[in-house]
Design an enzyme around this catalytic site. Structure first.
Site: not given
Ligand code: SAH
Length: 412
Positions: A227, A243, A265-266, A315, A355
């Site tokens: 970040r 994400f 994000d979902s 991510d 991850c």
């Molecule tokens: N980059 C973030 C962490 C990401 S964690 C950070 O720096 O804090 C992964 C995220 O993906 C979660 O918030 C989850 O809600 C989201 N997610 C999971 N499946 C998804 C999808 N199909 N579409 C959109 N978001 C999704």
């Protein structure tokens, strides 16, 4: 008297290399009259003592090694030593250890503590912002569960943080025959739980952490350095954060002078906290757009709208929870990377992560290369990324491999 677990002939090799898991198929004689989580002595077929491990009768991973040092028992003092070692490692390798608002203190097998995760949220580092510091513990093995009190005592003692919250609600507890458990384990007088709007400081920015309802322990400390990197590269750029969870990358990009940031994000709850994080830092909400949707669909839509970005972050959550999911996950990784590359303007940067422990660094790079070939996009890898030293990876335990990332630059 410690119960004995005897391996089949020739099945001691992984253990002799320091691997901490003993699968059911490797066991000749199981320990008798032994409670889940109790310590057993692991012996080779020839009767040579090899390790002290915790017994998990309901899991395919029947035992997890606490220690290869047979001269010292597994007791409170053992957990005190392990916690002290974990802190010493981080202190030695992270010059800013004492100024981190969020860090991983215990990282399971890689810290010699199978099934134990602890994140440390230090609100006291910025007292003006209010709030109390928390240790957030996630236990996922029968052995970790058995030693819960010892772990809590060792952590509180070593950190001076009196507040401990448990987030043992990961699905994998089911494999160990453990029910989920969450809530305050211990707290200072007058503290009943994480305060509303609890936040920490990371890279000079203030970020809300939902310890009670967020993902995992509430926050992804593993992306701290990445970040910061995005923040340094965002000036004047159109950024797409896919994400985004609670918007850590989005806030970093806005603070770094991004022209605009679109975040996807979902989870509506995550986006609500993300918006609050933008406000918390006094950043211009007018430069931030939020899309609450499935990212796979949203990326396609942005493509159809012919949108272009100068910096794209991908991510996703762990798309391959185990080796059985690798093929399907590879297709999903390829899909988002393909669309991410297509959305990049010439000369743009892609920060792309996996991850999934089950997807190796080599495979991840191959998947991204496949996406670039299909896009088509001429791109070079300008950097390889991972987490900071608070997420170590034990050489003998490659399964612990976690965050891996690539920065690509699309040809101008
Ligand atoms: N980059 C973030 C962490 C990401 S964690 C950070 O720096 O804090 C992964 C995220 O993906 C979660 O918030 C989850 O809600 C989201 N997610 C999971 N499946 C998804 C999808 N199909 N579409 C959109 N978001 C999704």
């Amino acid at each position: 008297m410690t119960a004995r677990l005897i391996l089949k002939p020739g099945r001691d090799k992984a253990l002799l290399h320091g691997h901490p898991w003993i699968f059911s198929g490797a066991i000749e004689t199981e320990p008798q009259r032994t409670q889940p989580g109790a310590t057993v002595q692991v012996e080779s077929a020839g009767g040579k003592p090899l390790a002290l491990a915790s017994w998990s009768p309901s899991s395919q991973i029947r035992a997890r090694v606490w220690s290869f040092d047979l001269s010292r028992p597994i007791d409170h003092a053992f957990f005190k030593r392990r916690v002290a070692e974990a802190i010493a490692l981080r202190r030695a390798l992270m010059p800013d250890f004492d100024r981190q608002g969020a860090l991983r203190l215990l990282h399971g097998e890689s810290d010699g503590l199978p099934g134990v995760i602890c994140d440390w949220y230090r609100a006291e580092l910025a007292p003006a912002a209010g709030g109390e510091s928390w240790l957030v513990l996630q236990l996922t093995s029968a052995g970790a569960e058995r030693w819960r009190d010892a772990l809590v005592a060792a952590l509180v003692d070593a950190t001076g943080t009196p507040n401990v919250y448990e987030r043992s609600d990961s699905d994998v507890r089911g494999l160990e025959g453990l029910a989920p458990r969450t809530g305050v384990i211990r707290a200072a007088a007058g503290v009943t739980g994480p305060s509303a709007g609890f936040s920490i400081e990371e890279n000079g920015l203030r970020l809300g952490v939902d310890i009670v309802g967020g993902h995992k322990t509430g926050f992804y400390a593993d992306q701290r350095v990445n970040r910061a990197k995005v923040g340094r590269m965002a000036a004047g750029k159109r950024v797409l954060n896919t994400f985004c969870y609670t918007g850590g990358f989005s806030v970093a990009a806005l603070a770094g002078g991004a022209e605009s940031v679109v975040s996807i994000d979902s989870s509506a709850d995550a986006l609500e906290l993300a918006r609050a994080n933008v406000a918390r830092n006094g950043l211009d909400a007018g430069r931030a757009d939020w899309i609450c949707d499935d990212a796979f669909q949203a990326l396609r839509r942005l493509r159809a709208e012919e949108r272009q970005f100068d910096l794209v972050i991908l991510d996703p959550p762990k798309l391959a929870p185990s080796a059985a999911h690798v093929e399907r996950a590879a297709r999903a990784y390829k899909d988002i990377n393909l669309n991410g590359l297509r959305l990049l303007a010439p000369g743009g940067l892609l920060f792309t992560y996996s991850c999934s422990g089950a997807i190796s660094t080599e495979l991840f790079q191959k998947i991204v290369a496949g996406a670039a070939a299909d896009a088509p996009a001429d791109a070079v890898i300008v950097e390889r990324l991972g987490a900071d030293a608070d997420h170590p990876l034990r050489l003998a335990f490659p399964e612990g491999e976690y965050l891996k990332g690539l920065v690509l630059r699309k040809a101008g």
